[in-house]
Design an enzyme around this catalytic site. Structure first.
Site, PDB file in Angstrom:
ATOM      1  N   PHE A 140      32.969  37.027  42.184  1.00 50.24           N
ATOM      2  CA  PHE A 140      33.020  37.193  43.643  1.00 50.24           C
ATOM      3  C   PHE A 140      34.473  37.337  44.073  1.00 50.24           C
ATOM      4  O   PHE A 140      35.320  36.530  43.691  1.00 50.24           O
ATOM      5  CB  PHE A 140      32.369  36.006  44.361  1.00 50.24           C
ATOM      6  CG  PHE A 140      32.255  36.242  45.843  1.00 50.24           C
ATOM      7  CD1 PHE A 140      31.236  37.031  46.350  1.00 50.24           C
ATOM      8  CD2 PHE A 140      33.191  35.710  46.730  1.00 50.24           C
ATOM      9  CE1 PHE A 140      31.137  37.290  47.726  1.00 50.24           C
ATOM     10  CE2 PHE A 140      33.101  35.961  48.096  1.00 50.24           C
ATOM     11  CZ  PHE A 140      32.069  36.746  48.586  1.00 50.24           C
ATOM     12  N   ASP A 225      41.958  36.166  40.227  1.00 51.85           N
ATOM     13  CA  ASP A 225      41.557  35.794  41.579  1.00 51.85           C
ATOM     14  C   ASP A 225      41.447  34.273  41.609  1.00 51.85           C
ATOM     15  O   ASP A 225      40.490  33.693  41.120  1.00 51.85           O
ATOM     16  CB  ASP A 225      40.208  36.453  41.909  1.00 51.85           C
ATOM     17  CG  ASP A 225      39.690  36.037  43.272  1.00 51.85           C
ATOM     18  OD1 ASP A 225      40.185  35.038  43.828  1.00 51.85           O
ATOM     19  OD2 ASP A 225      38.771  36.703  43.775  1.00 51.85           O
ATOM     20  N   LYS A 254      41.990  30.378  50.700  1.00 47.62           N
ATOM     21  CA  LYS A 254      41.272  29.117  50.879  1.00 47.62           C
ATOM     22  C   LYS A 254      42.222  27.911  51.037  1.00 47.62           C
ATOM     23  O   LYS A 254      42.760  27.689  52.109  1.00 47.62           O
ATOM     24  CB  LYS A 254      40.280  28.908  49.736  1.00 47.62           C
ATOM     25  CG  LYS A 254      39.046  29.838  49.833  1.00 47.62           C
ATOM     26  CD  LYS A 254      37.989  29.449  48.826  1.00 47.62           C
ATOM     27  CE  LYS A 254      36.789  30.378  48.804  1.00 47.62           C
ATOM     28  NZ  LYS A 254      35.809  30.128  49.837  1.00 47.62           N
TER      29      LYS A 254
HETATM   30  C1  LIG Z   1      37.075  33.748  44.013  1.00 45.84           C
HETATM   31  C2  LIG Z   1      36.976  34.227  45.430  1.00 45.84           C
HETATM   32  N1  LIG Z   1      37.631  35.340  45.795  1.00 45.84           N
HETATM   33  C3  LIG Z   1      37.592  35.807  47.057  1.00 45.84           C
HETATM   34  C4  LIG Z   1      36.869  35.155  48.034  1.00 45.84           C
HETATM   35  C5  LIG Z   1      36.844  35.711  49.424  1.00 45.84           C
HETATM   36  O1  LIG Z   1      37.675  34.964  50.250  1.00 45.84           O
HETATM   37  P1  LIG Z   1      37.577  35.143  51.837  1.00 45.84           P
HETATM   38  O2  LIG Z   1      36.204  34.710  52.237  1.00 45.84           O
HETATM   39  O3  LIG Z   1      38.672  34.271  52.375  1.00 45.84           O
HETATM   40  O4  LIG Z   1      37.793  36.590  52.126  1.00 45.84           O
HETATM   41  C6  LIG Z   1      36.177  33.986  47.698  1.00 45.84           C
HETATM   42  C7  LIG Z   1      35.374  33.282  48.714  1.00 45.84           C
HETATM   43  O5  LIG Z   1      34.460  32.551  48.429  1.00 45.84           O
HETATM   44  C8  LIG Z   1      36.236  33.507  46.365  1.00 45.84           C
HETATM   45  O6  LIG Z   1      35.573  32.407  45.997  1.00 45.84           O
END
Ligand SMILES: Cc1ncc(COP(=O)(O)O)c(C=O)c1O
Length: 405
Positions: A140, A225, A254
């Site tokens: 994700f 990520d 986050k």
């Molecule tokens: C690993 C990862 N990358 C990206 C995101 C997306 O982040 P945002 O919701 O701040 O765009 C998330 C959100 O859960 C995530 O867990």
């Protein structure tokens, strides 16, 4: 302030776009790891705003930084730089592999920047053929069209017309599936160094090491990520530090702002130079208010006490969840790293994680799910041990209710 109409859950259905299905509970204030709703009912927060509130609610260091900056200057745009952004960037560079920082407002935007940079780097260094991006099934990375297509759940990217091209998905922890896809046309491999939304799945050390080696063999960039794993969540400042594998680009959001929206993409000078003036940007990215709060969060988390505390607190969760499981036999496994923990439901409860979440809420403890069959815990990194014990006692009642139903 007087409301002339009731502000309740029903109003959500009336005035909000129906893409979410929020709980009936509407929290109005929080302190540490406790939250109170409109009726003054108290909850223990094991969810942390989906791994965001790394220092709980209203941590004095964050409130202080916010108030101080609020009286100085809130916003300038990228036409000018500002002191909090430069201070935060310097600290990020000093404490990671990176030499350059780009600020965004969310995880998705940080990943969007990383992916665009990788494509631009490949074009300029290796030519127009090198465009393939390898990501992982169940991964994700956010909800912009590029990031959601890179994410490994087609259900999230289907139904919006033609997708960004040349993105393929390998199987996490299966190096042969990566080998089968990678070539000199691969521009980057994008991975979470622990899959969060996909089910709290840790990579093996060998897998991460081999992914790094494959990237090097094929002149592809490795993008980590760390939006969910970053800023202390796993017990290291960033998860890559615990894996002894260094990416070329890392994204973080986050917990970076501890609840104030901010994200960042960090990389080396050599790679960063391909995002030349005008190639990418954001009106709010690097906003002084966000950066002032994030600087306070970064300083507070990046201490031996807080980082060491993560593994100690994680052990309390693991012991507590195992003790619950001995009585109720609801989980096959408690997994994850640091304070990113998943309790995997047994066959008898497949697809019912949301029921456990709802039952826990009824007992006064907020949890998360990661997929349909995993209950996820991502609390504050400084949650008091008494709150862990009390929250687990409440969670046990929820488990008992479902198992004995
Ligand atoms: C690993 C990862 N990358 C990206 C995101 C997306 O982040 P945002 O919701 O701040 O765009 C998330 C959100 O859960 C995530 O867990």
């Amino acid at each position: 302030m007087t409301n002339h109409f009731p502000v309740n859950r029903a109003l959500f259905d009336e005035v909000m776009v129906p893409n979410y299905s929020p709980s009936a509970v509407i929290p109005v204030r929080g302190q540490g790891s406790r939250v109170w709703d409109q009726q003054d009912r108290e909850f223990i927060d094991f969810a942390g705003g989906i791994a965001v509130n790394c220092l709980g609610h209203c941590h004095p260091a964050l409130v202080g930084a916010l108030k101080e900056q609020a009286d100085k200057i809130w916003h300038l745009s990228n036409v000018m730089t500002n002191e909090p952004a430069l201070r935060l960037a310097k600290k990020m560079v000093d404490n990671t592999f990176a030499e350059k920082v780009y600020f965004a407002n969310s995880g998705a935007e940080s990943n969007e920047a990383a992916l665009k940079l990788a494509r631009r780097w490949a074009l300029e260094v290796h030519g127009p053929e090198k465009t393939q991006i390898i990501a992982f099934k169940q991964g994700f990375h956010g909800r912009t069209f590029f990031t959601v297509t890179v994410g490994g759940q087609p259900a999230y990217s289907d139904g919006f017309g033609p997708k960004p091209a040349d993105i393929v998905h390998a199987e996490y922890n299966n190096i042969d599936s990566v080998k089968a896809l990678i070539s000199d046309k691969t521009c980057a491999i994008v991975m979470e160094p622990l899959q969060g939304e996909g089910g709290i799945i840790s990579p093996t050390n060998d897998f991460v090491k081999s992914v790094r080696e494959l990237c090097d063999q094929h002149n592809a960039l490795l993008i980590f990520d760390e939006v969910q794993t970053g800023v202390g969540r796993t017990g290291d400042l960033y998860a890559y530090m615990g894996l002894n594998v260094t990416p070329d680009i890392l994204t973080t959001a986050k917990a970076l702002g501890g609840g104030f929206p901010i994200g960042a993409m960090i990389t080396t000078t050599e790679i960063a130079k391909h995002l030349k003036i005008g190639t990418h940007g954001s009106t709010y990215g690097g906003n002084p208010l966000a950066c002032a709060v994030a600087e306070a969060a970064f300083d507070t988390v990046n201490t031996p006490e807080v980082l060491k505390g993560v593994s100690d607190k994680a052990q309390l969760y693991i012991d507590g969840l195992n003790a619950i499981n001995e009585k109720y036999n609801a989980f096959t496994e408690i997994r994850g790293k640091g304070l990113l923990i998943g309790a995997v439901l047994t066959d008898a409860y497949q697809g019912r994680a949301k029921e456990f979440l709802n039952a826990a809420m009824d007992e006064g403890v907020m949890t998360l799910v990661a997929g349909a069959s995993i209950i996820r815990f991502a609390p504050s990194l400084v949650i008091p041990n008494e709150d862990i014990a009390e929250g687990l006692a409440r969670f046990e009642k929820a488990v008992a209710k479902i198992v004995n139903a």
